[in-house]
Scaffold this active site. Structure first.
Site, mmCIF file in Angstrom:
data_model
loop_
_atom_site.group_PDB
_atom_site.id
_atom_site.type_symbol
_atom_site.label_atom_id
_atom_site.label_comp_id
_atom_site.label_asym_id
_atom_site.label_seq_id
_atom_site.Cartn_x
_atom_site.Cartn_y
_atom_site.Cartn_z
ATOM 1 N N PRO A 71 39.483 -60.336 -11.968
ATOM 2 C CA PRO A 71 39.141 -59.152 -11.168
ATOM 3 C C PRO A 71 38.149 -58.304 -11.962
ATOM 4 O O PRO A 71 38.303 -58.125 -13.167
ATOM 5 C CB PRO A 71 40.465 -58.410 -10.994
ATOM 6 C CG PRO A 71 41.439 -59.064 -11.893
ATOM 7 C CD PRO A 71 40.895 -60.378 -12.346
ATOM 8 N N GLN A 81 23.068 -62.293 -16.816
ATOM 9 C CA GLN A 81 23.807 -61.146 -17.374
ATOM 10 C C GLN A 81 23.091 -59.833 -17.017
ATOM 11 O O GLN A 81 22.389 -59.794 -16.022
ATOM 12 C CB GLN A 81 23.971 -61.298 -18.900
ATOM 13 C CG GLN A 81 24.966 -62.359 -19.331
ATOM 14 C CD GLN A 81 24.433 -63.770 -19.282
ATOM 15 O OE1 GLN A 81 23.365 -64.040 -19.792
ATOM 16 N NE2 GLN A 81 25.174 -64.675 -18.685
ATOM 17 N N LYS A 92 21.816 -60.939 -8.742
ATOM 18 C CA LYS A 92 20.520 -61.525 -9.119
ATOM 19 C C LYS A 92 20.259 -62.821 -8.350
ATOM 20 O O LYS A 92 19.133 -63.096 -7.945
ATOM 21 C CB LYS A 92 20.484 -61.808 -10.630
ATOM 22 C CG LYS A 92 20.583 -60.561 -11.474
ATOM 23 C CD LYS A 92 20.669 -60.891 -12.957
ATOM 24 C CE LYS A 92 21.970 -61.529 -13.388
ATOM 25 N NZ LYS A 92 23.155 -60.646 -13.344
HETATM 26 P P1 IMO Z 1 25.787 -63.004 -14.541
HETATM 27 O O1 IMO Z 1 24.512 -63.756 -14.861
HETATM 28 C C1 IMO Z 1 29.130 -60.541 -15.835
HETATM 29 C C2 IMO Z 1 30.348 -60.819 -20.035
HETATM 30 C C3 IMO Z 1 31.736 -61.381 -20.227
HETATM 31 C C4 IMO Z 1 32.150 -60.649 -21.487
HETATM 32 C C5 IMO Z 1 30.865 -60.601 -22.296
HETATM 33 C C6 IMO Z 1 30.741 -61.704 -23.338
HETATM 34 O O2 IMO Z 1 26.655 -63.642 -13.520
HETATM 35 O O3 IMO Z 1 25.483 -61.575 -14.246
HETATM 36 P P2 IMO Z 1 30.240 -64.317 -23.100
HETATM 37 O O4 IMO Z 1 31.032 -65.390 -22.429
HETATM 38 O O5 IMO Z 1 28.855 -64.152 -22.612
HETATM 39 O O6 IMO Z 1 30.298 -64.422 -24.611
HETATM 40 O O7 IMO Z 1 31.058 -62.959 -22.752
HETATM 41 O O8 IMO Z 1 29.825 -60.738 -21.349
HETATM 42 N N1 IMO Z 1 29.436 -61.650 -19.226
HETATM 43 C C7 IMO Z 1 29.149 -61.423 -17.931
HETATM 44 N N2 IMO Z 1 29.627 -60.512 -17.072
HETATM 45 N N3 IMO Z 1 28.186 -61.406 -15.404
HETATM 46 C C8 IMO Z 1 27.657 -62.309 -16.258
HETATM 47 O O9 IMO Z 1 26.629 -63.096 -15.926
HETATM 48 C C9 IMO Z 1 28.172 -62.384 -17.575
HETATM 49 N N4 IMO Z 1 27.921 -63.166 -18.644
HETATM 50 C C10 IMO Z 1 28.680 -62.700 -19.651
HETATM 51 O O10 IMO Z 1 32.572 -61.070 -19.147
HETATM 52 O O11 IMO Z 1 32.511 -59.329 -21.187
#
Ligand code: IMO
Ligand code: MG
Length: 429
Positions: free
Chosen positions: A303, A223, A16
């Site tokens: 990873p 996310q 993104k």
């Molecule tokens: P971007 O914006 C990938 C995942 C975490 C975990 C779950 C809950 O970079 O795409 P949290 O800390 O939010 O309570 O964790 O969500 N997770 C993401 N995985 N990219 C992200 O953000 C993430 N934000 C949270 O790994 O499985």
């Protein structure tokens, strides 16, 4: 004039940041709508290589005003570090504004995120341990502290005293951990408040002024759809709504104001954290994708689990987001593979399932049904026009878009801005 939302179509980490950085030149405002520093948006441009956690990826365009919306939870220590690091590297952050309604991540949120994860044992979610879930819990429990509180020392100290008293009881009596110091936290946050005050405003009028002036607005989702607490792989999800409707609430725009939603998808699937992942590859192909794609978390370094493109989930994500088009990233990572598989349904018991089951116990029993396509086994590096891609790569990309049910608008073949094919600019569509 258009309002365009860029959202993640999978489990996050779709690229993104790159897409937002690329489109920012067309926008007057780029606004982050949700999540916190669990996000890690990688941007590579003429200014360098950046890992963005809170500051919108539009900050590199000097014409662009950047907003951290009310839907974001802000760890002020992380934000200040990010602002300082950007400033040091010559990026002007005077155009950054933070909603006075955004909630604060406090040290007890970060601590509790870890303690709760430990307590879940084998059922841990694999959170980023950045305090995200506990901060959003306090928001809806109406005990959170907000940016508006942070910049008013008297109000902040009074609210902190009440909140910390309750949290310290939880920390000591339930988890048996040592309590946190009120004075230390207060003074630390007073300093944060002083630093951030010039950036804290009511961002709603800013957005609406831009709208009435006919300016373009880009909403940067964080996310991905499958991490949505309602529609995602609950409980293996995050705590804010990463879908396009969440973007509305995250900044204060009505759904009627969003003109287009672009879903960002990797040409394969990755996930960090726990939970079922039917197309996961635990073999050499999975390792090859991880190594070639450098699939290690931007935020935590973990990873990433890698697998084939799951079109069942991708189509579902397109539906709940109302996607107009997709930006397909990292197609180049598949350059060397002889055959590509796409999951088009799941086998579950004796039946076939074509959507995401609500229960993760059920989802865990789903076996992917694959369609196979030949790979192109040649380098796509440096290709700038869709018609110059190897025919098998064109067919694969178009097949994914067809299965997702949205037009293909962007294809990304590398992290740099110029490694992109734009079939249709969403601001001109
Ligand atoms: P971007 O914006 C990938 C995942 C975490 C975990 C779950 C809950 O970079 O795409 P949290 O800390 O939010 O309570 O964790 O969500 N997770 C993401 N995985 N990219 C992200 O953000 C993430 N934000 C949270 O790994 O499985
Ligand atoms: Mg990430």
């Amino acid at each position: 004039m258009a309002v365009v939302a860029v959202v993640g179509g999978q489990w996050g980490d779709e690229g993104k940041g790159k897409i937002v950085d690329l489109l920012a030149e067309h926008a007057s405002i780029v606004a982050r709508c949700g999540g916190g520093n669990n996000a890690g948006h990688t941007v590579i441009n003429d200014k360098g290589h950046f890992s963005m956690h809170l500051v919108p990826s539009g900050i590199f365009d000097p014409q662009c005003t950047c907003i951290i919306g009310n839907g974001v939870v802000v760890d002020p220590a992380v934000l200040i570090e990010e602002i300082d690091s950007l400033t040091e590297r010559g990026v002007d952050v005077s155009r950054l504004f933070i909603s006075n309604r955004a909630h604060l991540i406090m040290p007890y949120h970060t601590l509790l995120d870890g303690l709760e994860e430990e307590a879940r044992g084998a059922r841990s979610i694999g959170t980023t341990r950045r305090g995200i879930g506990p901060a959003y819990s306090d928001k809806v429990a109406r005990t959170g502290l907000r940016m508006a509180d942070l910049i008013d020392e008297q109000v902040f100290a009074a609210k902190l005293a009440v909140a910390l008293d309750q949290k310290n009881r939880l920390i000591t009596l339930v988890y048996g951990a040592p309590p946190l110091s009120f004075e230390e936290m207060r003074d630390q946050y007073f300093a944060f408040g002083k630093r951030l005050k010039p950036h804290v405003v009511d961002t709603v009028p800013m957005l609406h002024a831009a709208l009435s002036e006919g300016k373009n607005i880009l909403l940067e989702g964080a996310q991905g759809a499958l991490l949505d607490p309602d529609f995602g792989t609950y409980p293996y999800v995050t705590s804010s709504a990463p879908i396009s409707s969440g973007c509305c609430g995250g900044v204060g725009l009505g759904p009627t104001r969003i003109d287009r939603a672009i879903g960002v998808y990797k040409a394969y699937t990755t996930r960090v954290g726990a939970g079922p992942f039917p197309t996961e590859l635990k073999d050499e192909t999975g390792s090859l994708i991880r190594e070639r794609g450098q699939e290690f978390g931007t935020t935590t370094g973990r990873p990433r689990r890698c697998g084939w493109f799951d079109a069942v989930l991708a189509r579902y994500a397109a539906q709940i987001n109302g996607l107009d088009s997709i930006a397909l990233t990292r197609l180049d990572i598949l350059d060397s593979l002889p055959t590509l598989k796409i999951c088009t349904a799941y086998r579950w018991g004796n039946g076939i399932v074509e959507t995401l089951p609500a229960s993760m116990d059920d989802f865990g029993c789903c076996e992917p049904v694959y369609e196979e396509m030949p790979g192109w086994q040649s380098s796509t590096a440096g290709i700038r026009r869709f018609e110059d891609l190897p025919p098998a790569a064109q067919r694969y990309a178009l097949r994914l878009a067809e299965l997702v049910g949205a037009r293909l608008s962007i294809v990304s073949l590398g992290a740099a801005r110029e490694q992109t094919i734009i079939l249709q600019n969403p601001f001109e569509a």
